[in-house]
Design a protein around this motif. Sequence first.
Motif, short mmCIF file in Angstrom:
data_model
loop_
_atom_site.label_atom_id
_atom_site.label_comp_id
_atom_site.label_asym_id
_atom_site.label_seq_id
_atom_site.Cartn_x
_atom_site.Cartn_y
_atom_site.Cartn_z
N PRO A 14 0.84 -1.21 0.00
CA PRO A 14 0.00 0.00 0.00
C PRO A 14 0.87 1.25 0.00
N SER A 15 0.41 2.23 -0.74
CA SER A 15 1.08 3.52 -0.95
C SER A 15 2.24 3.42 -1.95
N GLY A 16 2.55 2.23 -2.38
CA GLY A 16 3.63 2.04 -3.35
C GLY A 16 3.16 2.27 -4.77
N THR A 17 4.03 1.94 -5.71
CA THR A 17 3.74 2.11 -7.13
C THR A 17 3.69 0.75 -7.83
N SER A 66 -4.71 11.02 -12.23
CA SER A 66 -3.72 11.64 -11.34
C SER A 66 -2.68 10.64 -10.85
N ARG A 67 -2.94 9.35 -11.01
CA ARG A 67 -2.02 8.34 -10.48
C ARG A 67 -1.38 7.47 -11.57
N VAL A 68 -1.78 7.65 -12.82
CA VAL A 68 -1.35 6.76 -13.90
C VAL A 68 -0.29 7.41 -14.79
N THR A 69 0.68 6.60 -15.17
CA THR A 69 1.65 7.00 -16.18
C THR A 69 1.84 5.83 -17.13
N MET A 70 1.68 6.06 -18.41
CA MET A 70 1.94 5.04 -19.42
C MET A 70 3.08 5.49 -20.31
N LEU A 81 2.92 0.40 -17.67
CA LEU A 81 1.94 1.08 -16.82
C LEU A 81 2.55 1.30 -15.45
N LYS A 82 2.39 2.50 -14.94
CA LYS A 82 2.74 2.78 -13.55
C LYS A 82 1.51 3.40 -12.89
N LEU A 83 1.15 2.87 -11.74
CA LEU A 83 0.02 3.37 -10.96
C LEU A 83 0.54 3.65 -9.55
N SER A 84 0.50 4.91 -9.16
CA SER A 84 1.09 5.30 -7.89
C SER A 84 0.07 5.31 -6.75
N SER A 85 0.59 5.41 -5.56
CA SER A 85 -0.24 5.53 -4.34
C SER A 85 -1.33 4.48 -4.29
N VAL A 86 -0.95 3.24 -4.50
CA VAL A 86 -1.95 2.17 -4.59
C VAL A 86 -2.54 1.84 -3.22
N THR A 87 -3.78 1.37 -3.26
CA THR A 87 -4.49 0.87 -2.09
C THR A 87 -5.05 -0.50 -2.43
N ALA A 88 -5.70 -1.10 -1.45
CA ALA A 88 -6.30 -2.41 -1.68
C ALA A 88 -7.30 -2.38 -2.84
N ALA A 89 -7.89 -1.24 -3.08
CA ALA A 89 -8.86 -1.10 -4.16
C ALA A 89 -8.24 -1.27 -5.55
N ASP A 90 -6.92 -1.21 -5.59
CA ASP A 90 -6.22 -1.40 -6.88
C ASP A 90 -5.87 -2.86 -7.12
N THR A 91 -6.20 -3.73 -6.19
CA THR A 91 -6.01 -5.16 -6.40
C THR A 91 -6.91 -5.62 -7.55
N THR A 114 -2.62 -10.39 -15.62
CA THR A 114 -1.75 -10.69 -14.50
C THR A 114 -2.37 -10.12 -13.23
N LEU A 115 -2.42 -10.93 -12.20
CA LEU A 115 -3.03 -10.52 -10.94
C LEU A 115 -2.03 -9.72 -10.12
N VAL A 116 -2.45 -8.54 -9.71
CA VAL A 116 -1.64 -7.72 -8.82
C VAL A 116 -2.41 -7.52 -7.52
N THR A 117 -1.80 -7.89 -6.44
CA THR A 117 -2.41 -7.76 -5.12
C THR A 117 -1.71 -6.65 -4.36
N VAL A 118 -2.49 -5.76 -3.79
CA VAL A 118 -1.94 -4.69 -2.96
C VAL A 118 -2.13 -5.09 -1.51
N SER A 119 -1.03 -5.35 -0.83
CA SER A 119 -1.10 -5.81 0.56
C SER A 119 0.25 -5.63 1.22
N SER A 120 0.21 -5.41 2.51
CA SER A 120 1.47 -5.28 3.25
C SER A 120 1.95 -6.64 3.72
#
Lengths: 120, 110
Positions: A14-17, A66-70, A81-91, A114-120
């Motif tokens: 979380p909060s990562g990119t 505001s969070r995406v860069t391609m 793709l880069k998505l910044s400030s991720v939260t669990a909702a970005d899973t 590809t599955l990306v999971t946002v978790s600490s």
Amino acid sequence: QVQLQESGPGLVKPSGTLSLTCTVSGGSISSNNWWSWVRQAPGKGLEWIGEIFHSGDINYNPSLKSRVTMSLDKSKNHYSLKLSSVTAADTAIYYCATYYESSGYRFDYWGQGTLVTVSS
Amino acid sequence: QSALTQPASVSGSPGQSITISCSGSSSDVGAFNYVSWYQQHPGKAPKLIIYDVSNRPSGVSNRFSASKSANTASLSISGLQAEDEADYYCSSYTTSRVWLFGGGTKLTVL
């Protein structure tokens, strides 16, 4: 025919990119295709994230802008793709998809996702 | 912009026909003939089954047909088969140069 393959870390804190790459085979990233990212949260519907053209033209989903860069790398025939400030909702499962603008507006080709999971 | 509106679920018996609606606005579905439909089986990527409102890609069964009236598009499947059980999504390009998807419709073949 074009084939797409997503790659990148399956776990992001979380909060990562979130960073993903889509490698294109069977075609050139410099062709007149729009190269897109679409995601699907577990058990949910499809959400378009954004698209990029070889000229550098880019369109983003306003809700994520505001969070995406391609970007794309012609030498490696891939786009990213880069998505910044991720939260669990970005899973989600992240798909790359493409369409050839001259043929019409529809996503003809998709990666397997590809599955990306946002978790600490 | 909001997602396009689809029914959450539809069902039908083998051999029957069903229709799935996709409601949008004059800025998306009603603006262009760029409505497409995708079929998604569990664990698989979406597959294009209809493009430009009513055209089928090569290899897609002619049991799939689609149309559009004003701001609403529709997908019909005739002669339902067990293999048609899947999620179906509509999509439209918009005047804002962004893409919208519908929320998805789960088709159950009884």
